[in-house]
Design a protein around this motif. Structure first.
Motif, PDB file in Angstrom:
ATOM      1  N   LEU A   1       0.823  -1.203   0.000  1.00  0.00           N
ATOM      2  CA  LEU A   1       0.000   0.000   0.000  1.00  0.00           C
ATOM      3  C   LEU A   1       0.859   1.256   0.000  1.00  0.00           C
ATOM      4  O   LEU A   1       0.571   2.227  -0.708  1.00  0.00           O
ATOM      5  CB  LEU A   1      -0.923   0.004   1.230  1.00  0.00           C
TER       6      LEU A   1
ATOM      7  N   ASP B   1       2.167   2.074  -3.179  1.00  0.00           N
ATOM      8  CA  ASP B   1       1.107   2.572  -4.056  1.00  0.00           C
ATOM      9  C   ASP B   1       0.695   3.995  -3.687  1.00  0.00           C
ATOM     10  O   ASP B   1      -0.264   4.527  -4.235  1.00  0.00           O
ATOM     11  CB  ASP B   1      -0.099   1.625  -3.974  1.00  0.00           C
TER      12      ASP B   1
ATOM     13  N   TRP C   1       0.187   5.189  -0.316  1.00  0.00           N
ATOM     14  CA  TRP C   1      -0.470   5.366   0.978  1.00  0.00           C
ATOM     15  C   TRP C   1       0.502   5.936   2.001  1.00  0.00           C
ATOM     16  O   TRP C   1       1.692   5.620   1.997  1.00  0.00           O
ATOM     17  CB  TRP C   1      -0.993   4.028   1.499  1.00  0.00           C
TER      18      TRP C   1
ATOM     19  N   ALA D   1      -1.929   3.318   5.997  1.00  0.00           N
ATOM     20  CA  ALA D   1      -1.849   2.011   5.347  1.00  0.00           C
ATOM     21  C   ALA D   1      -2.037   0.886   6.361  1.00  0.00           C
ATOM     22  O   ALA D   1      -2.827  -0.038   6.138  1.00  0.00           O
ATOM     23  CB  ALA D   1      -0.499   1.867   4.632  1.00  0.00           C
TER      24      ALA D   1
ATOM     25  N   HIS E   1      -5.628   0.975   7.762  1.00  0.00           N
ATOM     26  CA  HIS E   1      -6.579   0.492   6.754  1.00  0.00           C
ATOM     27  C   HIS E   1      -6.526  -1.027   6.671  1.00  0.00           C
ATOM     28  O   HIS E   1      -7.581  -1.684   6.621  1.00  0.00           O
ATOM     29  CB  HIS E   1      -6.239   1.097   5.391  1.00  0.00           C
ATOM     30  N   ARG E   2      -5.324  -1.578   6.693  1.00  0.00           N
ATOM     31  CA  ARG E   2      -5.176  -3.029   6.611  1.00  0.00           C
ATOM     32  C   ARG E   2      -5.809  -3.702   7.831  1.00  0.00           C
ATOM     33  O   ARG E   2      -6.476  -4.730   7.715  1.00  0.00           O
ATOM     34  CB  ARG E   2      -3.697  -3.397   6.501  1.00  0.00           C
TER      35      ARG E   2
END
Length: 214
Positions: free
Chosen positions: A33, A36, A38, A43, A46-47
């Motif tokens: 993430l 990408d 984040w 990150a 969110h995970r």
């Protein structure tokens, strides 16, 4: 102080292990993430939220608090905080100079866990990442995240003398203009202790103004 790997072990990895999730696999997904675009704390939070939604991870207030109570601080803590306060209070020179000592934690870890450890009773203010919860204590979103330069927001708040609750509940106060002679705790009177890349902005801010960074 930073917290994770400074005052105690990494809170997130410890939390994951308690719920039988392999930290290596988790951080591999988080790193994807980050690559990408984040922000690192967002990150990992969110995970954790995704795993919670799928029933694989309990990130309720109760679970975070319970795990925090079982997290062992590094050797000498939290008694070192009391010993330092006692030293400052009893030392004749410091007493005459009216020196006082305050402790703050600014962490990219989870605040609910940090508050549940034995360190809370010795700390004047704790700032960390938080999930938003409903009335039952279930996580329903990400409320706050702290990383890199975001940490400097809190050392500036401490410098300006903004109340801990006010700094949290009225974030726009951090933009208040204040003259040098009105600073409550100048950076030159601060010692910032951290262990990783997220601490570099705070270390730089404090040291560049005559404070100490460790």
């Amino acid at each position: 102080f930073d917290f994770d790997e400074t005052l105690g072990p990494d809170t997130i990895s410890f939390f994951l292990k308690q719920q039988k999730i392999k930290p290596a696999d988790f951080w591999e997904e988080v790193n994807k993430l980050v690559q990408d675009g984040w922000d690192p704390p967002l990150a990992y939070m969110h995970r954790m939220f995704v795993l919670s939604e799928s029933g694989k991870l309990d990130i309720s207030k109760k679970a975070l608090s319970k795990t925090g109570k079982n997290l062992r601080l590094f050797p000498g803590l939290p008694i070192a905080f009391k010993e330092l306060r006692d030293f400052v209070r009893k030392n004749p020179d410091l007493k005459q100079a009216r020196v006082t000592l305050e402790f703050y934690i600014i962490s990219g870890g989870l605040e609910e866990m940090i508050r549940a450890t034995k360190v809370e009773s010795e700390i004047d203010g704790i700032f960390g990442c938080n999930f938003a919860y409903d009335k039952t204590g279930k996580a329903i979103g990400i409320k706050s995240a702290i990383s890199f330069t975001e940490k400097t927001r809190y050392v500036h708040g401490i410098r300006k003398g903004i109340d801990v609750a006010e700094l949290r509940n009225n974030p726009y106060r951090i933009n208040d203009s204040i003259s040098v002679d009105m600073q409550r705790i100048p950076f030159s009177h601060m010692i910032y202790i951290g262990d990783g890349p997220s601490d570099i902005p705070c270390l730089s801010a404090v040291r560049s103004s005559g404070g100490t960074g460790i």
